[in-house]
Design a protein around this motif. Structure first.
Motif, PDB file in Angstrom:
ATOM      1  N   GLY A 127       0.824  -1.196   0.000  1.00 47.58           N
ATOM      2  CA  GLY A 127       0.000   0.000   0.000  1.00 47.58           C
ATOM      3  C   GLY A 127       0.862   1.251   0.000  1.00 47.58           C
ATOM      4  N   ARG A 128       0.324   2.343  -0.539  1.00 51.34           N
ATOM      5  CA  ARG A 128       1.071   3.610  -0.539  1.00 51.34           C
ATOM      6  C   ARG A 128       1.416   3.983   0.895  1.00 51.34           C
ATOM      7  N   ASN A 129       2.675   4.279   1.129  1.00 52.68           N
ATOM      8  CA  ASN A 129       3.152   4.588   2.472  1.00 52.68           C
ATOM      9  C   ASN A 129       3.881   5.927   2.427  1.00 52.68           C
ATOM     10  N   ILE A 130       3.226   6.964   2.923  1.00 53.09           N
ATOM     11  CA  ILE A 130       3.839   8.301   2.873  1.00 53.09           C
ATOM     12  C   ILE A 130       4.276   8.775   4.256  1.00 53.09           C
ATOM     13  N   ASP A 131       4.100   7.919   5.254  1.00 48.54           N
ATOM     14  CA  ASP A 131       4.508   8.245   6.626  1.00 48.54           C
ATOM     15  C   ASP A 131       5.529   7.203   7.087  1.00 48.54           C
ATOM     16  N   PRO A 132       6.820   7.566   7.163  1.00 47.19           N
ATOM     17  CA  PRO A 132       7.839   6.583   7.554  1.00 47.19           C
ATOM     18  C   PRO A 132       7.609   5.970   8.924  1.00 47.19           C
ATOM     19  N   ALA A 133       6.820   6.639   9.786  1.00 46.13           N
ATOM     20  CA  ALA A 133       6.557   6.092  11.112  1.00 46.13           C
ATOM     21  C   ALA A 133       5.498   5.000  11.087  1.00 46.13           C
TER      22      ALA A 133
END
Length: 451
Positions: free
Chosen positions: A148-154
């Motif tokens: 899935g698109r992951n735009i938050d490294p946390a």
């Protein structure tokens, strides 16, 4: 003199028959395998014989910082001369306008190949084989995840959403239904690979949630490394087109198998015969020497095959990745596997390399270990029978330990090039220092209130 478009591969010529050429991307792989270079208008490329980039592109860490100590004469960033290899010209079929990509080779201002360029490292190793009358042949396997698109490294990485509206399932190795879940992405991969002139031997579902494997046809090591370099971009672009990410991290999802770049090797003599097979079809001394070289030198080369702190999360006992350097026949628990084959196509599979490695450096390192085995007539341990996860661990436990082994491997340095080995170690240690500045969720969870 003929126009350069008449000297490019047939697939690229066919692309230009259907598209007006607007732009040429002049690219070269840096140490991590990221494409660096320039995009130039087609009319300007017509007039170019070369272009310049600073040698510091080979001193960059994966974060974009610099291993400044890698510049032995001071960090002055002198220009390299980059010349196109027109045999590598291929389409960028995802581009809105007609675009070709061309891989370039790096030379210094005295016209000497730059030893820190990964493509030059692999060419050097292949040339050493050629000087002995041998032709190395490789067949790589590429494992990767669609997520899935992951735009938050946390945020933890999650499997992509399939066409059923459910996340991609794990533990479905070789399932055709699982492959169908992300059919549109795979359709684009097949279509764009054909446009680019790449031959895929097959795509299968692996054991992880959203994990796929692409097998490539055997061939010339440099050509196959070029294809993997291109394929990584192709696959990422296909995923983005369908609102997901493709990742080549060695271990992107906790609890799921890691992604490997298994490398199959064989070696031909001047007559085109496989040196691993004798006149009566039996295994030769060269066959065993190559295995012996892998067993002896792979620990020293792991820093190239597993180049990041994340890489070592893949080496987990009983979790679809080898932690040993045993060799066995048709045994996927061993680090070195001899697949079932006809005598003429006898080959040796290195299962240690992660998919996060630079393909030029991963293939170069694996071939270098085999070369040292051949030239030094190394003999392997006895063939392993049974579950090799019960064997002794042989993989360094972390990047820093791997770099310590690599720094002491002077024979390996001579094959790859001593200056490359020096620069690689400096850059990777700088990168490790950057990693140590980051506080992880595990540390916050378990140390904040407990220590």
């Amino acid at each position: 003199m003929s126009h350069w478009t008449t000297r490019i591969p047939a697939a690229a010529q066919a692309y230009l028959e259907a598209h007006r050429l607007d732009e040429v991307e002049c690219v070269i792989a840096d140490l991590p395998g990221i494409a660096r270079g320039k995009a130039v208008p087609a009319a300007k490329f017509d007039r170019l014989t070369h272009f310049h980039l600073p040698n510091s592109i080979f001193y960059q860490t994966i974060t974009g910082d610099w291993g400044e100590d890698a510049a032995s004469d001071g960090f002055t960033e002198p220009d390299m001369i980059l010349r196109p290899d027109m045999d590598t010209a291929t389409a960028a079929p995802w581009a809105s306008d007609g675009t070709l990509q061309v891989i370039h080779d790096a030379y210094d201002q005295k016209d000497v190949p730059v030893p820190t360029s990964p493509r030059n490292v692999l060419k050097r190793v292949v040339a050493l084989y050629k000087a002995r009358g041998w032709t190395p042949v490789v067949a790589p396997e590429m494992e990767f995840y669609l997520v899935g698109r992951n735009i938050d490294p946390a945020k933890a990485i999650e499997p992509m959403m399939g066409r059923t509206g459910r996340p991609a399932a794990a533990r479905q190795a070789y399932s055709m239904t699982a492959v169908d879940e992300y059919g549109p992405v795979i359709d684009d991969i097949y279509e764009w690979a054909e446009v680019q002139g790449f031959e895929i031997d097959g795509i299968t579902q692996e054991g992880g949630a959203g994990q796929l494997e692409i097998n490539l046809r055997h061939g010339d090591p440099v050509k196959l490394a070029d294809e993997i370099f291109y394929f990584k971009r192709l696959i990422r672009e296909a995923a983005l087109r369908h609102d997901c990410f493709a990742t080549f991290m060695a271990k992107p999802i906790e609890g799921e198998p890691g992604s490997a770049m298994h490398i199959h090797h064989s070696v031909l003599d001047k007559a085109g015969r496989n040196i691993f097979t004798g006149p009566q079809g039996g295994e030769t001394d060269a066959f065993f020497h190559f295995i012996g070289g892998l067993q002896e030198h792979l620990p020293e080369a792991v820093a190239l095959l597993a180049p990041y702190v994340n890489s070592y999360r893949r080496y987990v006992k009983d979790h679809a990745a080898p932690i040993n350097l045993e060799w066995g026949r048709d045994n996927r628990t061993t680090g070195i596997r001899i697949p079932i084959s006809e005598p003429s196509s006898r080959r040796i599979e290195n299962r240690i390399a992660g998919m996060d490695c630079n393909p030029y450096l991963g293939i170069a390192a694996s071939l270098a270990c085999g070369y040292l085995g051949l030239t030094n007539e190394a003999w392997p341990d006895k063939r392993f029978h049974g579950d090799a996860y019960e064997a002794e661990d042989a993989i360094p436990q972390g990047l820093y330990a791997a770099l310590d082994l690599f720094d002491e491997a002077k024979a390996l340095h001579e094959v790859l090039h001593p200056e490359f080995a020096r620069v690689y170690s400096v850059v990777k240690r700088a990168e490790y220092g950057e990693f140590l500045q980051v506080i992880s969720p595990w540390e916050r969870e378990h140390l904040l209130l407990n220590v």
